[in-house]
Enzyme design. Structure first.
Site, mmCIF file in Angstrom:
data_model
loop_
_atom_site.group_PDB
_atom_site.id
_atom_site.type_symbol
_atom_site.label_atom_id
_atom_site.label_comp_id
_atom_site.label_asym_id
_atom_site.label_seq_id
_atom_site.Cartn_x
_atom_site.Cartn_y
_atom_site.Cartn_z
ATOM 1 N NE ARG A 50 -2.575 1.118 3.519
ATOM 2 C CZ ARG A 50 -3.325 0.964 4.624
ATOM 3 N NH1 ARG A 50 -4.598 0.621 4.528
ATOM 4 N NH2 ARG A 50 -2.783 1.131 5.816
ATOM 5 C CD GLU B 66 -11.834 6.259 5.158
ATOM 6 O OE1 GLU B 66 -11.277 5.223 5.573
ATOM 7 O OE2 GLU B 66 -11.275 7.067 4.395
ATOM 8 C CE LYS C 141 -2.189 4.816 6.903
ATOM 9 N NZ LYS C 141 -3.290 5.483 7.576
HETATM 10 N N1 PXG Z 1 -9.267 4.892 7.162
HETATM 11 C C1 PXG Z 1 -8.352 5.852 7.343
HETATM 12 C C2 PXG Z 1 -8.620 7.214 6.854
HETATM 13 C C3 PXG Z 1 -7.144 5.535 7.996
HETATM 14 O O1 PXG Z 1 -6.216 6.475 8.176
HETATM 15 C C4 PXG Z 1 -7.926 3.264 8.256
HETATM 16 C C5 PXG Z 1 -9.075 3.635 7.586
HETATM 17 C C6 PXG Z 1 -7.752 1.843 8.667
HETATM 18 O O2 PXG Z 1 -6.773 1.212 7.838
HETATM 19 P P1 PXG Z 1 -5.851 0.028 8.387
HETATM 20 O O3 PXG Z 1 -5.025 -0.330 7.192
HETATM 21 O O4 PXG Z 1 -5.049 0.587 9.530
HETATM 22 O O5 PXG Z 1 -6.754 -1.051 8.800
HETATM 23 C C7 PXG Z 1 -6.931 4.224 8.450
HETATM 24 C C8 PXG Z 1 -5.666 3.848 9.152
HETATM 25 C C9 PXG Z 1 -2.844 6.918 13.634
HETATM 26 C C10 PXG Z 1 -3.140 5.726 12.819
HETATM 27 O O6 PXG Z 1 -1.692 7.091 14.032
HETATM 28 C C11 PXG Z 1 -4.081 5.811 11.809
HETATM 29 C C12 PXG Z 1 -4.324 4.697 11.018
HETATM 30 C C13 PXG Z 1 -3.661 3.533 11.242
HETATM 31 C C14 PXG Z 1 -2.728 3.458 12.263
HETATM 32 C C15 PXG Z 1 -2.472 4.568 13.062
HETATM 33 O O7 PXG Z 1 -3.757 7.700 13.900
HETATM 34 N N2 PXG Z 1 -5.249 4.854 10.039
#
Ligand code: PXG
Length: 297
Positions: A52, A184, A151
């Site tokens: 990703r 989301e 991301k």
């Molecule tokens: N939507 C958004 C906008 C995100 O930023 C997710 C969904 C979930 O994705 P994953 O691949 O983690 O299942 C994310 C992920 C943080 C932090 O430091 C944020 C995320 C992941 C880990 C830490 O706030 N966001």
């Protein structure tokens, strides 16, 4: 000893790990990142996170100055140097330092840094009691503008929603897309469970497709793969707030949150008002997977 941070080929104590004020990651949010977790010496879904990161970078025409294998080694080495077996890993690649101006061509070499630290977990009580959340007015970025599938270091869309959530007295928020469909949450994907069939004993799991404007969460994908093994039919479907209000269960997924139940949305009680059985089943199966599926170190 102070926590060590990898930055462009070297490890620095946390207090000395610094990037330039001319870094375009800072000046323009021009860069990409990943949030990854290690569980008991296993970097969960490491390959998926690297894939990703590389895809996000490719869309921005940002060439990561190392191979996936090299980044994997650097992350594992950072974990080893910090003596961490359970950790939160932040991998960041910025456009690099350059003169002022939007042109990425002003930057000669991308900046790469890796932070590995102890994880700050949500209190276990939240998993037992469930979250109360709201829908916020800030809509998720248009996929045609800044695709939420990337991301990137530009998280202002999510941060604005987070501010609105906090102003509303809650920790997370549902974001809709410009058409009003559920996209989301600010840092998590969203799922709902609907009980169907005679006696309402058959659980159906629904989550919005990524094209409505959501990140293809790696936790989300893991849940979509776990569900069939638990004989739960899972499907990506366009969802409205009305669908969510009338769900039997709602939960959020993300690297930090794992699988966290939601019991109230915009004042509406969801299902029984208590975390549901299907959510609990999925959380249990997910936690079992976190120590298995990934790269061991
Ligand atoms: N939507 C958004 C906008 C995100 O930023 C997710 C969904 C979930 O994705 P994953 O691949 O983690 O299942 C994310 C992920 C943080 C932090 O430091 C944020 C995320 C992941 C880990 C830490 O706030 N966001």
């Amino acid at each position: 000893m102070e926590n060590l941070v990898y930055l462009d080929g070297q490890w620095y104590p946390k207090s000395e790990a610094k990037v330039s004020v001319f870094d375009h990651g800072l000046l323009y949010g021009d860069g990409v990142f990943e949030g990854i977790r290690a569980y008991k010496g296993n970097v969960f879904k490491f390959q998926e996170h690297l894939d990703r990161l590389w895809e996000s970078a490719h869309t921005l025409m940002l060439k990561i100055p190392m191979s996936k294998m090299e980044m994997q080694e650097v992350v594992l080495e950072t974990l080893r140097r910090n003596g961490l077996k359970d950790a939160y890993i932040r991998a960041v690649v910025t456009r690099g330092t350059g003169d002022l101006g939007l042109d990425p061509g002003l930057c000669k070499k991308p900046t790469v840094f890796i932070i590995t630290d102890k994880i700050k977990l949500y209190p276990e009580s939240l998993y037992r009691e469930g979250l109360s959340i709201i829908t916020v007015p800030t809509v998720r970025n248009l996929p045609e503008a800044v695709n939420p599938a990337i991301k990137s270091l530009n998280y202002l869309n999510n941060i604005l929603a987070k501010i609105e959530a906090k102003n509303g007295g809650v920790m997370e928020a549902v974001m809709l897309n410009a058409q009003g469909y559920v996209a989301e949450c600010t840092g998590d994907n969203i799922f709902m469970v609907k009980m169907t069939g005679r006696g309402k004993k058959t659980a159906r799991l629904l989550t919005p497709p990524a094209y409505v404007g959501a990140l293809r969460g790696i936790t989300r994908q893991a849940i979509l793969e776990i569900a069939p093994a638990l004989k739960i039919a899972a499907e990506e479907r366009i969802l409205t707030r009305h669908d969510l209000f009338n769900a039997d269960e709602i939960f959020l997924t993300g690297t930090a949150a794992e699988v966290i139940p939601v019991v109230k949305l915009d004042g509406r009680v969801i299902g029984s008002g208590k975390p549901g059985a299907v959510t609990a089943q999925l959380l249990k199966a997910f936690r079992a997977l976190t120590v298995k599926d990934g790269v061991k170190f």
